[in-house]
Scaffold this active site. Structure first.
Site, PDB file in Angstrom:
ATOM      1  N   ARG A   7      37.061-132.207  40.565  1.00  0.00           N
ATOM      2  CA  ARG A   7      37.504-134.037  40.437  1.00  0.00           C
ATOM      3  C   ARG A   7      38.941-134.112  39.805  1.00  0.00           C
ATOM      4  O   ARG A   7      39.398-135.163  39.882  1.00  0.00           O
ATOM      5  CB  ARG A   7      36.367-134.765  39.869  1.00  0.00           C
ATOM      6  CG  ARG A   7      34.996-134.835  40.587  1.00  0.00           C
ATOM      7  CD  ARG A   7      33.924-135.589  39.710  1.00  0.00           C
ATOM      8  NE  ARG A   7      34.385-136.875  39.866  1.00  0.00           N
ATOM      9  CZ  ARG A   7      33.240-137.795  39.287  1.00  0.00           C
ATOM     10  NH1 ARG A   7      32.263-137.288  38.605  1.00  0.00           N
ATOM     11  NH2 ARG A   7      33.406-138.943  39.215  1.00  0.00           N
ATOM     12  N   ASP A   8      39.493-133.261  39.124  1.00  0.00           N
ATOM     13  CA  ASP A   8      40.647-133.069  38.462  1.00  0.00           C
ATOM     14  C   ASP A   8      41.354-131.915  38.977  1.00  0.00           C
ATOM     15  O   ASP A   8      42.016-131.227  37.704  1.00  0.00           O
ATOM     16  CB  ASP A   8      40.836-133.747  37.303  1.00  0.00           C
ATOM     17  CG  ASP A   8      40.000-134.950  36.961  1.00  0.00           C
ATOM     18  OD1 ASP A   8      40.880-135.871  37.265  1.00  0.00           O
ATOM     19  OD2 ASP A   8      39.177-134.990  36.286  1.00  0.00           O
ATOM     20  N   PHE A   9      41.380-131.523  39.997  1.00  0.00           N
ATOM     21  CA  PHE A   9      41.711-130.101  40.473  1.00  0.00           C
ATOM     22  C   PHE A   9      43.460-129.835  40.593  1.00  0.00           C
ATOM     23  O   PHE A   9      44.105-129.921  41.675  1.00  0.00           O
ATOM     24  CB  PHE A   9      40.904-129.700  41.965  1.00  0.00           C
ATOM     25  CG  PHE A   9      40.891-128.403  41.979  1.00  0.00           C
ATOM     26  CD1 PHE A   9      40.335-127.504  40.918  1.00  0.00           C
ATOM     27  CD2 PHE A   9      41.121-127.542  43.102  1.00  0.00           C
ATOM     28  CE1 PHE A   9      39.956-126.166  41.208  1.00  0.00           C
ATOM     29  CE2 PHE A   9      40.719-126.180  43.456  1.00  0.00           C
ATOM     30  CZ  PHE A   9      40.100-125.584  42.391  1.00  0.00           C
ATOM     31  N   TYR A  10      44.237-129.991  39.486  1.00  0.00           N
ATOM     32  CA  TYR A  10      45.345-129.969  39.474  1.00  0.00           C
ATOM     33  C   TYR A  10      46.009-128.839  38.832  1.00  0.00           C
ATOM     34  O   TYR A  10      45.198-128.155  37.963  1.00  0.00           O
ATOM     35  CB  TYR A  10      46.037-131.229  38.796  1.00  0.00           C
ATOM     36  CG  TYR A  10      45.434-132.667  39.211  1.00  0.00           C
ATOM     37  CD1 TYR A  10      45.511-133.034  40.598  1.00  0.00           C
ATOM     38  CD2 TYR A  10      44.911-133.394  38.488  1.00  0.00           C
ATOM     39  CE1 TYR A  10      45.017-134.290  41.179  1.00  0.00           C
ATOM     40  CE2 TYR A  10      44.230-134.531  38.854  1.00  0.00           C
ATOM     41  CZ  TYR A  10      44.166-134.931  39.912  1.00  0.00           C
ATOM     42  OH  TYR A  10      43.804-136.275  40.619  1.00  0.00           O
ATOM     43  N   HIS A  54      45.596-127.986  34.937  1.00  0.00           N
ATOM     44  CA  HIS A  54      44.112-127.452  34.623  1.00  0.00           C
ATOM     45  C   HIS A  54      44.078-125.956  35.005  1.00  0.00           C
ATOM     46  O   HIS A  54      42.748-125.622  34.946  1.00  0.00           O
ATOM     47  CB  HIS A  54      42.980-128.273  35.312  1.00  0.00           C
ATOM     48  CG  HIS A  54      42.970-129.767  34.739  1.00  0.00           C
ATOM     49  ND1 HIS A  54      42.865-130.953  35.487  1.00  0.00           N
ATOM     50  CD2 HIS A  54      43.486-130.412  33.489  1.00  0.00           C
ATOM     51  CE1 HIS A  54      43.138-132.252  34.670  1.00  0.00           C
ATOM     52  NE2 HIS A  54      43.627-131.656  33.577  1.00  0.00           N
TER      53      HIS A  54
END
Length: 275
Positions: free
Chosen positions: A168-171, A174
């Site tokens: 859901r925050d696959f940037y 990270h």
């Protein structure tokens, strides 16, 4: 391992082999240190405990307002640290490196006011891929290093999604590497910030799309070529490119969503609002 002082509404779980000098839920929540992140319902502190550097993420309860806002948006709210605790265990199980888990605790049964925490070991001197890749437009890396890193990111993403996980925050911010790995070329990536991870028996395609679009968006301005993108897809799907490109509608949707995220980011940056 569960702390012996736990009650049905208050539990502290310690990882095997970890024996800290504190035990009670209140003791953990009272820990203070360098604040790395602070928002309305949670804080992350870097703390020295028993001579070891650790991170503790404390959740204070999201409140009914946040729960209702998520439900009205057809999203399941994240109520505390349990998500991250479960996600770290799952990553350990499937062989993806992350922040080593030390302890987890929760108190209360009311969904809006439940308190919880998760404790992880400090990884030391690390660099995120966002920071590592930021100068690539002006100072491109060696072709070998770039190919190797693209393959590692694709393989991690493939394993993550194949096991039903949605970040859901696959940037790029990270994904992290120990700085020592840049010298040894042992590029073991660590996946970070698992606060919102969901685990499914089988990952729905719309969630896979959102993760891949987020990753593509975060890499749009680091000088990647079309060949680099195709190399990622080949490693991600573990198929010949001819077969990969047969999924052109899905890939087009990924690129379209990434472009939308980028346009939104650029608008906010121009307006002086942090994303």
């Amino acid at each position: 391992m569960t702390d012996s002082n736990s009650s049905p509404s208050q539990q502290v779980h310690l990882e095997p082999g970890y024996s800290p000098s504190i035990s009670g839920f209140d003791d953990w929540m009272a820990l203070q240190g360098e604040v790395f992140r602070s928002v309305k319902d949670r804080q992350t502190h870097k703390v020295m405990l028993d001579g070891e550097s650790i991170f503790i993420k404390k959740h204070y309860g999201v409140g009914w307002g946040e729960i209702l806002k998520n439900l009205l948006s057809l999203k399941w709210p994240v109520l505390g640290a349990r998500n991250e605790w479960q996600a770290i265990h799952k990553l350990d199980e499937i062989g993806i490196a992350t922040t080593p888990l030390l302890a987890y605790g929760e108190r209360g049964t009311h969904p809006a006011h439940k308190q919880s925490f998760v404790v992880t070991r400090d990884l030391g001197d690390i660099v995120t891929l966002e920071t590592l890749c930021e100068p690539w437009l002006q100072q491109p890396p060696s072709p070998y290093f770039k190919r190797q890193l693209i393959a590692k990111v694709a393989e991690l993403a493939r394993c993550f999604h194949a096991n039903g996980m949605w970040h859901r925050d696959f940037y790029l911010c990270h994904f992290a590497l120990p700085r020592s790995a840049l010298k040894t070329q042992d590029l073991q990536l660590h996946l970070m910030d698992l606060h919102r991870v969901e685990i499914h028996a089988h990952l729905p395609e719309d969630k896979r799309l959102k993760d891949l679009a987020g990753l593509y968006f975060s890499a749009m301005h680091i000088g990647l070529t079309q060949r680099d993108v195709l190399r990622f897809l080949k490693h991600y799907y573990q198929q010949p490119l001819r077969q990969v490109l047969m999924q052109h509608q899905f890939l087009h949707s990924v690129a379209h969503r990434a472009s939308q995220l980028d346009a939104k980011f650029q608008r906010k940056r121009q307006a002086g609002v942090a994303m």
